[in-house]
Each structure stands twice: as C-alpha cells, then as structure tokens.
Scaffold this motif. Structure first.
Motif, PDB file in Angstrom:
ATOM      1  N   UNK A 188     -58.720 -16.402   8.019  1.00  0.00           N
ATOM      2  CA  UNK A 188     -58.272 -16.233   7.020  1.00  0.00           C
ATOM      3  C   UNK A 188     -56.628 -16.730   6.798  1.00  0.00           C
ATOM      4  N   UNK A 189     -56.446 -16.171   7.541  1.00  0.00           N
ATOM      5  CA  UNK A 189     -54.223 -16.135   8.013  1.00  0.00           C
ATOM      6  C   UNK A 189     -54.500 -17.704   7.740  1.00  0.00           C
ATOM      7  N   UNK A 190     -55.224 -18.712   7.990  1.00  0.00           N
ATOM      8  CA  UNK A 190     -54.499 -19.642   7.908  1.00  0.00           C
ATOM      9  C   UNK A 190     -55.166 -19.907   6.211  1.00  0.00           C
ATOM     10  N   UNK A 191     -56.480 -20.009   5.786  1.00  0.00           N
ATOM     11  CA  UNK A 191     -56.590 -20.288   5.136  1.00  0.00           C
ATOM     12  C   UNK A 191     -55.875 -19.961   4.055  1.00  0.00           C
ATOM     13  N   UNK A 192     -55.584 -18.304   3.620  1.00  0.00           N
ATOM     14  CA  UNK A 192     -55.141 -18.838   2.287  1.00  0.00           C
ATOM     15  C   UNK A 192     -53.479 -20.148   2.473  1.00  0.00           C
ATOM     16  N   UNK A 193     -53.171 -20.320   3.452  1.00  0.00           N
ATOM     17  CA  UNK A 193     -52.265 -20.954   3.578  1.00  0.00           C
ATOM     18  C   UNK A 193     -51.845 -21.871   3.914  1.00  0.00           C
ATOM     19  N   UNK A 194     -53.369 -22.913   4.073  1.00  0.00           N
ATOM     20  CA  UNK A 194     -53.752 -24.474   3.394  1.00  0.00           C
ATOM     21  C   UNK A 194     -54.201 -24.513   2.651  1.00  0.00           C
ATOM     22  N   UNK A 195     -55.060 -23.396   1.707  1.00  0.00           N
ATOM     23  CA  UNK A 195     -55.543 -23.532   0.418  1.00  0.00           C
ATOM     24  C   UNK A 195     -53.774 -23.484  -0.626  1.00  0.00           C
ATOM     25  N   UNK A 196     -52.776 -22.746  -0.335  1.00  0.00           N
ATOM     26  CA  UNK A 196     -51.973 -22.340  -0.534  1.00  0.00           C
ATOM     27  C   UNK A 196     -52.318 -21.138  -1.450  1.00  0.00           C
ATOM     28  N   UNK A 252     -55.479 -31.556   6.877  1.00  0.00           N
ATOM     29  CA  UNK A 252     -55.559 -32.199   6.333  1.00  0.00           C
ATOM     30  C   UNK A 252     -55.349 -32.769   4.584  1.00  0.00           C
ATOM     31  N   UNK A 253     -56.868 -32.590   4.302  1.00  0.00           N
ATOM     32  CA  UNK A 253     -57.418 -32.578   2.767  1.00  0.00           C
ATOM     33  C   UNK A 253     -56.260 -31.592   2.641  1.00  0.00           C
ATOM     34  N   UNK A 254     -56.272 -30.694   2.892  1.00  0.00           N
ATOM     35  CA  UNK A 254     -55.999 -29.386   2.068  1.00  0.00           C
ATOM     36  C   UNK A 254     -54.323 -28.892   1.214  1.00  0.00           C
ATOM     37  N   UNK A 255     -54.482 -28.672   0.481  1.00  0.00           N
ATOM     38  CA  UNK A 255     -53.729 -28.692  -0.517  1.00  0.00           C
ATOM     39  C   UNK A 255     -52.371 -28.589   0.621  1.00  0.00           C
ATOM     40  N   UNK A 256     -51.883 -27.686   1.300  1.00  0.00           N
ATOM     41  CA  UNK A 256     -50.455 -27.629   1.770  1.00  0.00           C
ATOM     42  C   UNK A 256     -49.757 -28.795   2.528  1.00  0.00           C
TER      43      UNK A 256
END
Length: 617
Positions: free
Chosen positions: A537-545, A259-263
C-alpha cells in the motif's frame, strides 16, 4: 536537465563485496586460498554469493543486516523501531508514539541514516548496493567455476540476474530512479554514472528479469520444489528461500505495472498494454508450474501457520515467533504481550476499516456510501462489524471479535462515577494500546500472553493473487473492464471477481463495471484489501499518485463506549455506542510532494557535484 548520480555518494560501497571476499578468505577452512580458488570451487562460490541472502560478518556483528532481506516488508517491520511500511500511511497507526508517526507526518531527514547505513537498523540503501556488487562480481567470475554441472552454473547466473534486478527495484521504489549497474565498479572507473529516467530504470529491471527467466529455464528451476510442470510442489525443499523462474516472470510483471502507473508512465496506454500482457503471461506460467490460489479455509497459510504456501511464488519464512519475541513488537499490542513499555501494536485506522465492503459488495468509504448501504439494510453504524467482507474477520481485531484466550476482544471504555474505566485491551498502564479501536489480525498468528503459542510466520514477497490484481488493473486501463487483453481468457472484472470469490465475497456490483473510470476505484479498493499489511500500500498510493489525497487526512478511529443498563436497544443493538473520532493531531498524516521518495543523507548530498538529489522532507 541531465541528471547524474555520483557513486562516490556511497563511499566505501565500492569495496564492500571485496571486503566480503577478504573476510571469507580469512575464515576459509583451507589456508592460502586465492581469489581464483574461491570462485572455481562450487561450495566456495556458493558461500560467497549467498551473502546476498544472509550476509557475513562486517562492522562487528552488524553485517547480517546487509542483505536482500532488508527490503522484505516483514523483515523491515521486525526491528527495534517497531513500525512497518503500511504504518507510514493512512492504513494504520502505531500503538506507541514513535518515529513512525513523525515520518507519516512529513519528517524523515533526521533519521534517514536508519534506512541508508545504520547496520543496527534497516540499511536498505547500502544493502542493495552491496547485493548488486556481489551479483556483478559473481557474474564476472562465473567462468572460473570448474567441475560443476551446467544447470548449477545456470542457476547461479539466474539468481544473480534476479537479485540484481530486485535490489535495483527496491532502490527505485524508495529513492527513485538510479543508474543501472551491470559491472563491478573499480577505483579507476567512471564515477559520474547518469541517473536514468523512471521508465528507463524499470525497463532495465525488466530486462534483467527476462535474463533470469532464461537461465532459470535452462537450469530447470522454474520451481525449486518440483521440477515437473502442472504438479504442485512439496513446499519443504531446503532452498525455497532462493528465487525461481516463475518468481522472475512475476516480478517482471510487477515492474511493468509500475512502469505503466501514473507516477512513472511516459508511454501512455502502450505501457498498460505491456503490463497486461506480462501479468497474463506470469499467471499462465504460475499455473503451468502448479501454483494456485489457496482455498478460503487455507487462506491464512499465506502468512501464518506454515513456512511456505502454494500461492507464494517467492516468500520468506521467518520461522516460529512468540508473543514475547521482539520481532513481533510492531504487531502485538502491549496488553497481549504483557510488556508494559516496549510492544507497540499495529492499529488499523477507521479509514482502512471502511475499505472493507459489506458482504453484498456495498462500498463504505464515504458518508454517502454508508448511507446508501444503510438504506438497503446492509449496514448499521451502531452495528458496524456485521455482514462485512469475509476478509474483515481474518484481518482485523475489533471490539467483541472472538480471539483465543480472551473469549472476545475488549476494546472499549465505560463510564463509572463520571470517569472512564478502560477495558482489557485498552489498559492505559501499557504504552502500546490502540488509539483507533482496532488491532491487526492478519499476520498476528493468534499468539498472546493468554495463548502462548509460537506460530510459523511467513512473508509472501509475491503471490499469485497479486498477479490477478496486477492484470485487472492493467487490462482495465488498456482495454476497459469487460474486454480481455489479447491472448487472455479473462477480463479485468473476471480477474477481480476470482480473487473475491475464492474467499466467499460477492462479485463486484454491476453498476461499477460499466467503464474503466467506474471500475478503477473498485480495483484499487480490492487491491488494498487483498494485499493489506503486506507492504504494497505504501508503494501503491504513490505510483497511483493518490497519496496527496489519502495522506491528507483526517485519520479516524472508532470510540467504543459500553453502555449502562437501560440503554435504547433499538438505537444501540450491540450494547455499545460507536462514534467516529479523529486521531490526535500528532497521529495524523501529512502529505508534501517530497514524500514520493526518501531523501539521501545530508552528508552524502554535500559530496555530490552533478547529482540532482531528492528533496529533503
């Protein structure tokens, strides 16, 4: 614009759990069972609810794929399509050219049914809605249970809230925000249920996890294999496949990080503060209940060699797996399986290998960073695997790496009479060979045609190390690298160094800890290394944008040539010439913003009236 999610999109899902009940009634050992009798008897209720974990017969023999496991990273990878979530990113390539490369190249619309409804594949979409309905029906009927211990009722309720939240989270991570379904939707109910915002979806998931914790505490199921705080579990309890209260705390903490992540963040620094608080509380809960980071010598027990580890807050034991098991085809290369046409192999890219720092903590992601490390005598491009992060040797099979049955890994070619002669693990008579120069070791278990063992394989759905990484990320964004979150006894830097130190890795260099901007890339890199090949990692690079950059390529491999006698030993100290090369064009990744979420089936979109669907890609 107000968005609507039309539940008729999933025509037939409304009756799925009811069909499950009807199937059970048909097969029940007692004839003439009514719905009340099913839900009033403990064993009958348990059998109905446990379909969320294993499923029951449906659509012929395919029903067993309609359960929560379809969302587990390792279970997802164990399918006939032979690819995992991380292979859909810049982290890995597949040995065989299959649809995994097409997906990371930006094409998924024609095969989306494999993720939605195809019972022979990984129908995550339908499975999660089936699971949600079973949970809601169980909660609706829980008052019918008779002659049952109060703690068993509380345990059922805790599991139902947990699994419902987990299913919504997996839908969110893959398809984006959804309605939050808390009741059994019937044929006469309102179908036009609003699609929540991203932040609202995550807050509803977090609330369900809070409720799960409440009931797990009442049931004394904060840990299933030992109900005594501060004592480690015995790890052989027959019901460790079920979640517990510590896992619920941890999953809530993960949700707040998302919820806090940039995405997803529309609350600014406040969301990071809440994420830091939740992850610190989850760490404390895990410690209270005896969970610990495994020592370096036991580190691999998080993945292989045991059913469960004491670092796993919740895991899935896949059982013993053989080098020739089809479940391992995504992981083991063709030559190791002796299967010429089927096995694919998980082949980390050079991009991923570069994320493993030197043992002194020098980053190696860019040419400038490699040059700086070389100037210190810490890195040599022609001896690239010397003096690396200890996890590199645990996670990656590289040329000359020691492996059982082979002596050392032979991943090279040599020129003879003007033509290339390929080594054992690049044997071109096999389809599943590496184009990157590497194979994955972390989850391998060392089984092969030359080492015919059947190791236990386990999937750490959430482990204690993740909580420290979550806390470090949130605390850094909210308070900076060197200030603990309120109530915490650890800074972001200390949390990251704890993870590094337990495996024998040097602390983060001081020059990277002066500000949150300086430290942020090291946190991301540390998370990528510690959790690599686990599905994050698949989710991380998306939530980090970050995906628009990381997936833009180019993706590289390592060309390894064995040199003939007389080579320059000063320039080539290992006898091999190492050259970075771009992967072939059809193995490159591509990014377009549609790829943040999967689309829905075209047929479903045609049924929609008010729903704003995800873009097709």
């Amino acid at each position: 614009m107000k968005k609507y999610f039309i539940l008729i999109l999933f025509a037939g899902l409304m009756v799925t759990a009811t069909s499950c009940l009807e199937d059970y009634l048909d097969k029940a050992p007692e004839s003439g069972l009514t719905e009340e009798q099913v839900f009033s008897k403990y064993e009958n209720f348990k059998k109905f609810f446990d379909a969320v974990y294993e499923g029951q017969k449906r659509y012929g023999s395919n029903w067993r794929d309609y359960n929560i496991k379809t969302a587990f990273p390792l279970y997802f990878a164990m399918w006939d399509q032979k690819y995992a979530w991380w292979q859909l990113t810049d982290m890995s390539d597949l040995g065989r050219y299959m649809e995994g490369q097409a997906i990371k190249g930006g094409q998924v619309a024609s095969i989306i049914n494999k993720f939605t409804y195809d019972g022979n594949r990984r129908p995550i979409l339908e499975s999660m809605f089936v699971v949600i309905r079973i949970c809601n029906m169980s909660l609706q009927k829980i008052d019918l249970l008779k002659d049952v211990k109060p703690e068993d009722i509380d345990d059922f309720m805790a599991q139902a809230y947990f699994v419902r939240a987990f299913a919504h989270l997996e839908l969110f991570r893959i398809w984006g925000p959804m309605p939050y379904i808390r009741h059994v939707v019937g044929p006469d109910d309102q179908w036009d249920i609003p699609r929540l915002s991203k932040y609202e979806t995550l807050m509803n998931i977090a609330a369900d996890m809070d409720t799960a914790v409440y009931y797990f505490e009442k049931a004394n199921r904060m840990r299933r294999d030992n109900p005594n705080p501060t004592e480690p579990g015995h790890l052989n309890h027959p019901e460790l496949f079920r979640p517990n209260g510590t896992a619920a705390k941890a999953l809530k903490a993960r949700v707040l990080l998302y919820a806090a992540s940039p995405l997803n963040n529309d609350k600014g620094v406040k969301a990071w503060e809440e994420a830091a608080k939740a992850n610190w509380e989850a760490i404390q809960t895990a410690q209270q209940w005896g969970y610990t980071l495994l020592d370096a010598q036991d580190y691999k027990y998080n993945y292989v060699g045991t059913r469960y580890s004491n670092e796993q807050l919740w895991g899935w034991s896949a059982g013993n797996k053989s080098y020739n098991s089809g479940d391992q085809a995504f992981l083991i290369c063709g030559p190791m399986s002796a299967n010429k046409n089927s096995f694919s192999g998980d082949c980390p890219t050079q991009n991923m290998v570069d994320k493993f720092e030197t043992k002194w903590g020098d980053p190696l992601n860019t040419p400038a960073e490699r040059e700086a490390a070389a100037a210190l005598g810490h890195y040599n491009e022609q001896d690239p695997y010397k003096n690396r992060d200890p996890r590199f040797y645990i996670d990656i099979i590289y040329n000359t790496a020691p492996i059982p049955g082979y002596g050392s890994a032979k991943i090279y070619y040599e020129m003879k009479n003007g033509s290339a002669s390929y080594s054992e693990l690049l044997n071109h008579s096999y389809a599943g060979i590496s184009r990157t120069g590497y194979y994955q070791r972390k989850r391998w278990g060392e089984q092969s045609v030359k080492n015919k063992i059947q190791p236990l394989i386990t999937d750490p759905i959430i482990r204690l190390a993740e909580l420290y990484l979550n806390y470090a990320e949130a605390a850094n964004e909210a308070y900076g690298p060197n200030t603990p979150a309120p109530g915490a006894s650890m800074t972001a830097v200390q949390a990251i160094n704890l993870i590094r130190n337990r495996i024998g890795m040097a602390p983060v260099q001081d020059k990277f800890t002066a500000s949150k901007e300086d430290f942020r890339p090291r946190i991301k890199n540390e998370r990528t290394i510690e959790l690599c090949f686990e599905g994050h990692y698949y989710q991380d690079i998306r939530r980090w944008m970050d995906a628009p950059q990381t997936m833009a390529g180019p993706l590289y491999g390592m060309d390894v040539e064995k040199l003939p006698s007389g080579y320059d030993k000063t320039q080539y100290p290992t006898g091999y010439k190492y050259t970075r090369i771009p992967l072939p064009a059809d193995r490159q990744s591509r990014w377009k913003d549609e790829m943040y979420y999967f689309p829905f089936d075209n047929d479903d979109m045609y049924k929609m009236k008010n729903f704003v669907p995800n873009p097709v890609w």
